[in-house]
Design a protein around this motif. Structure first.
Motif, PDB file in Angstrom:
ATOM      1  N   SER A 175       0.835  -1.192   0.000  1.00 40.72           N
ATOM      2  CA  SER A 175       0.000   0.000   0.000  1.00 40.72           C
ATOM      3  C   SER A 175       0.875   1.249   0.000  1.00 40.72           C
ATOM      4  O   SER A 175       1.999   1.235   0.507  1.00 40.72           O
ATOM      5  CB  SER A 175      -0.933   0.021   1.217  1.00 40.72           C
ATOM      6  OG  SER A 175      -0.181  -0.035   2.419  1.00 40.72           O
ATOM      7  N   ILE A 176       0.326   2.348  -0.563  1.00 37.72           N
ATOM      8  CA  ILE A 176       1.089   3.581  -0.672  1.00 37.72           C
ATOM      9  C   ILE A 176       0.204   4.760  -0.273  1.00 37.72           C
ATOM     10  O   ILE A 176      -0.983   4.803  -0.614  1.00 37.72           O
ATOM     11  CB  ILE A 176       1.655   3.748  -2.105  1.00 37.72           C
ATOM     12  CG1 ILE A 176       2.610   4.951  -2.177  1.00 37.72           C
ATOM     13  CG2 ILE A 176       0.556   3.863  -3.143  1.00 37.72           C
ATOM     14  CD1 ILE A 176       3.442   4.955  -3.446  1.00 37.72           C
ATOM     15  N   TYR A 177       0.782   5.682   0.485  1.00 39.60           N
ATOM     16  CA  TYR A 177       0.076   6.854   1.000  1.00 39.60           C
ATOM     17  C   TYR A 177       0.913   8.089   0.670  1.00 39.60           C
ATOM     18  O   TYR A 177       2.131   8.093   0.894  1.00 39.60           O
ATOM     19  CB  TYR A 177      -0.113   6.756   2.517  1.00 39.60           C
ATOM     20  CG  TYR A 177      -0.734   5.465   2.980  1.00 39.60           C
ATOM     21  CD1 TYR A 177      -2.082   5.394   3.292  1.00 39.60           C
ATOM     22  CD2 TYR A 177       0.045   4.314   3.097  1.00 39.60           C
ATOM     23  CE1 TYR A 177      -2.655   4.202   3.720  1.00 39.60           C
ATOM     24  CE2 TYR A 177      -0.525   3.113   3.514  1.00 39.60           C
ATOM     25  CZ  TYR A 177      -1.870   3.061   3.823  1.00 39.60           C
ATOM     26  OH  TYR A 177      -2.423   1.875   4.232  1.00 39.60           O
ATOM     27  N   SER A 178       0.274   9.134   0.181  1.00 46.22           N
ATOM     28  CA  SER A 178       1.006  10.318  -0.260  1.00 46.22           C
ATOM     29  C   SER A 178       0.333  11.571   0.268  1.00 46.22           C
ATOM     30  O   SER A 178      -0.891  11.702   0.207  1.00 46.22           O
ATOM     31  CB  SER A 178       1.062  10.375  -1.794  1.00 46.22           C
ATOM     32  OG  SER A 178       1.536   9.167  -2.327  1.00 46.22           O
ATOM     33  N   LEU A 185      -3.544  11.057  -0.635  1.00 44.34           N
ATOM     34  CA  LEU A 185      -3.952   9.926  -1.470  1.00 44.34           C
ATOM     35  C   LEU A 185      -3.578   8.632  -0.775  1.00 44.34           C
ATOM     36  O   LEU A 185      -2.499   8.524  -0.191  1.00 44.34           O
ATOM     37  CB  LEU A 185      -3.280  10.007  -2.841  1.00 44.34           C
ATOM     38  CG  LEU A 185      -3.563   8.852  -3.808  1.00 44.34           C
ATOM     39  CD1 LEU A 185      -3.658   9.362  -5.228  1.00 44.34           C
ATOM     40  CD2 LEU A 185      -2.465   7.765  -3.733  1.00 44.34           C
ATOM     41  N   GLN A 186      -4.459   7.648  -0.840  1.00 47.60           N
ATOM     42  CA  GLN A 186      -4.199   6.325  -0.290  1.00 47.60           C
ATOM     43  C   GLN A 186      -4.651   5.274  -1.288  1.00 47.60           C
ATOM     44  O   GLN A 186      -5.734   5.391  -1.876  1.00 47.60           O
ATOM     45  CB  GLN A 186      -4.938   6.107   1.032  1.00 47.60           C
ATOM     46  CG  GLN A 186      -4.832   4.675   1.560  1.00 47.60           C
ATOM     47  CD  GLN A 186      -5.758   4.417   2.742  1.00 47.60           C
ATOM     48  OE1 GLN A 186      -6.590   5.262   3.074  1.00 47.60           O
ATOM     49  NE2 GLN A 186      -5.620   3.266   3.369  1.00 47.60           N
ATOM     50  N   THR A 187      -3.822   4.260  -1.491  1.00 46.73           N
ATOM     51  CA  THR A 187      -4.251   3.112  -2.286  1.00 46.73           C
ATOM     52  C   THR A 187      -3.674   1.850  -1.649  1.00 46.73           C
ATOM     53  O   THR A 187      -2.519   1.822  -1.230  1.00 46.73           O
ATOM     54  CB  THR A 187      -3.816   3.230  -3.756  1.00 46.73           C
ATOM     55  OG1 THR A 187      -4.220   2.051  -4.469  1.00 46.73           O
ATOM     56  CG2 THR A 187      -2.307   3.398  -3.895  1.00 46.73           C
ATOM     57  N   MET A 188      -4.499   0.813  -1.568  1.00 45.17           N
ATOM     58  CA  MET A 188      -4.111  -0.422  -0.898  1.00 45.17           C
ATOM     59  C   MET A 188      -4.577  -1.618  -1.724  1.00 45.17           C
ATOM     60  O   MET A 188      -5.732  -1.670  -2.153  1.00 45.17           O
ATOM     61  CB  MET A 188      -4.717  -0.488   0.501  1.00 45.17           C
ATOM     62  CG  MET A 188      -4.372  -1.735   1.294  1.00 45.17           C
ATOM     63  SD  MET A 188      -5.220  -1.786   2.899  1.00 45.17           S
ATOM     64  CE  MET A 188      -4.527  -0.335   3.677  1.00 45.17           C
ATOM     65  N   ASN A 189      -3.660  -2.559  -1.958  1.00 44.06           N
ATOM     66  CA  ASN A 189      -3.985  -3.763  -2.721  1.00 44.06           C
ATOM     67  C   ASN A 189      -4.623  -3.435  -4.064  1.00 44.06           C
ATOM     68  O   ASN A 189      -5.526  -4.141  -4.534  1.00 44.06           O
ATOM     69  CB  ASN A 189      -4.902  -4.682  -1.916  1.00 44.06           C
ATOM     70  CG  ASN A 189      -4.207  -5.258  -0.694  1.00 44.06           C
ATOM     71  OD1 ASN A 189      -3.016  -5.561  -0.732  1.00 44.06           O
ATOM     72  ND2 ASN A 189      -4.937  -5.408   0.397  1.00 44.06           N
ATOM     73  N   SER A 190      -4.175  -2.357  -4.685  1.00 46.09           N
ATOM     74  CA  SER A 190      -4.730  -1.944  -5.975  1.00 46.09           C
ATOM     75  C   SER A 190      -4.130  -2.760  -7.111  1.00 46.09           C
ATOM     76  O   SER A 190      -3.040  -3.321  -6.991  1.00 46.09           O
ATOM     77  CB  SER A 190      -4.448  -0.453  -6.210  1.00 46.09           C
ATOM     78  OG  SER A 190      -5.036   0.342  -5.210  1.00 46.09           O
ATOM     79  N   ASN A 191      -4.856  -2.800  -8.207  1.00 46.55           N
ATOM     80  CA  ASN A 191      -4.372  -3.473  -9.407  1.00 46.55           C
ATOM     81  C   ASN A 191      -4.098  -2.431 -10.485  1.00 46.55           C
ATOM     82  O   ASN A 191      -4.997  -1.735 -10.938  1.00 46.55           O
ATOM     83  CB  ASN A 191      -5.395  -4.491  -9.914  1.00 46.55           C
ATOM     84  CG  ASN A 191      -5.602  -5.630  -8.931  1.00 46.55           C
ATOM     85  OD1 ASN A 191      -4.706  -5.982  -8.175  1.00 46.55           O
ATOM     86  ND2 ASN A 191      -6.795  -6.202  -8.939  1.00 46.55           N
ATOM     87  N   ASP A 192      -2.834  -2.299 -10.856  1.00 47.61           N
ATOM     88  CA  ASP A 192      -2.432  -1.419 -11.953  1.00 47.61           C
ATOM     89  C   ASP A 192      -2.882   0.016 -11.729  1.00 47.61           C
ATOM     90  O   ASP A 192      -3.514   0.642 -12.577  1.00 47.61           O
ATOM     91  CB  ASP A 192      -2.985  -1.952 -13.281  1.00 47.61           C
ATOM     92  CG  ASP A 192      -2.273  -1.334 -14.492  1.00 47.61           C
ATOM     93  OD1 ASP A 192      -1.152  -0.840 -14.308  1.00 47.61           O
ATOM     94  OD2 ASP A 192      -2.851  -1.344 -15.583  1.00 47.61           O
ATOM     95  N   THR A 206       4.852   3.821   2.552  1.00 46.09           N
ATOM     96  CA  THR A 206       4.288   2.556   2.080  1.00 46.09           C
ATOM     97  C   THR A 206       4.305   1.550   3.220  1.00 46.09           C
ATOM     98  O   THR A 206       5.150   1.609   4.114  1.00 46.09           O
ATOM     99  CB  THR A 206       5.091   1.997   0.886  1.00 46.09           C
ATOM    100  OG1 THR A 206       6.406   1.602   1.325  1.00 46.09           O
ATOM    101  CG2 THR A 206       5.221   3.032  -0.221  1.00 46.09           C
ATOM    102  N   LEU A 207       3.356   0.588   3.163  1.00 48.70           N
ATOM    103  CA  LEU A 207       3.192  -0.384   4.236  1.00 48.70           C
ATOM    104  C   LEU A 207       2.876  -1.761   3.682  1.00 48.70           C
ATOM    105  O   LEU A 207       2.281  -1.889   2.614  1.00 48.70           O
ATOM    106  CB  LEU A 207       2.049   0.031   5.173  1.00 48.70           C
ATOM    107  CG  LEU A 207       2.170   1.345   5.956  1.00 48.70           C
ATOM    108  CD1 LEU A 207       0.826   1.673   6.599  1.00 48.70           C
ATOM    109  CD2 LEU A 207       3.258   1.248   6.997  1.00 48.70           C
TER     110      LEU A 207
END
Length: 245
Positions: A175-178, A185-192, A206-207
């Motif tokens: 996961s990445i947080y900005s 912005l946060q995205t976790m277990n995203s695809n592409d 990132t975590l």
């Protein structure tokens, strides 16, 4: 173009023994140069120029956990596996410093004491056989710190033109947080997932993804640049899981 990044491993990997204050040290070989202080170990690959290994021990005892950099196979066969210099030529060809070192690349040990280690690597290029871009890096690590400072400058060779110059980081975290000035912005277990923005983040962390999910990185950008930021995340990618360019 110049940039300064402070990169921390906030969690890294947990050990059960008590905290300590190990001295800083530099370890060198024909293939690698490594800076460490018990909390953090950061390695520069001299044969495939890039930071390809970043490990941590939250207690500072030097019992480092898994590498947070990607362990996947580069689909472009450029040997990218961490923090690397890249360029995109006018013909849309991707070049990367990880392919091979230039004959002019060298490193200097600027500081080597128990309280601080600092090195510079000059002459990193995007393509040793036909370089378009050259870059100088400085890595600094203090005793007792869980992060290191990364300074970079980039310039084009005379007569060369490229569409993009990137300092790319390919990670194994999920996961990445900005944090941007306009918002978060946060995205976790995203695809592409890919985000391209002219807003410069002042922090990206990132975590997840390691043993029991303990891998973590935290990047601060104390000197804003005018560059474009690209955030990547793909939980199904066999090359990397998250990254920033």
């Amino acid at each position: 173009v110049a940039m300064i990044v402070v990169l921390w491993l906030l969690c890294g990997y947990f050990c059960v023994s008590g905290a300590s204050q190990q001295p800083c040290q530099i370890t060198t070989s024909d293939e690698y140069i490594t800076l460490s202080n018990g909390y953090l170990s950061v390695r520069f690959n001299l044969l495939n120029p890039q930071i390809d290994n970043l490990q941590a021990d939250f207690t500072g005892n030097g019992k480092y956990g898994p590498n947070v950099m990607t362990g996947g196979v580069d689909p472009l066969s450029l040997s990218r596996s961490g923090l690397v210099l890249e360029s995109i030529t006018s013909g849309e060809q991707t070049k990367a410093s990880s392919q091979a070192p230039s004959s002019d690349m060298k490193y200097d040990i600027l500081v080597n004491t128990q309280s601080q280690v600092k090195i510079s690597i000059i002459g990193i290029v995007d393509d040793a056989s036909n370089p378009y871009v050259t870059s100088n890096w400085t890595l600094s690590l203090l005793q007792g710190e869980r992060g290191f400072t990364f300074e970079v400058s980039v310039s084009l060779f005379p007569g060369k033109q490229v569409n993009e110059v990137r300092i790319s980081t390919y990670l194994g975290t999920l996961s990445i947080y900005s944090q941007f000035l306009p918002g978060v912005l946060q995205t976790m277990n995203s695809n592409d997932f890919n985000l391209t923005t002219s807003d410069v983040p002042h922090r990206v962390y990132t975590l997840g993804g390691g043993i029991a999910g303990y891998l973590s990185t935290d990047m601060f950008f104390p000197v804003p640049s005018s560059s474009i930021t690209i955030l990547n995340a793909d939980a199904t990618n066999k090359f990397y899981r998250s990254g920033i360019q």
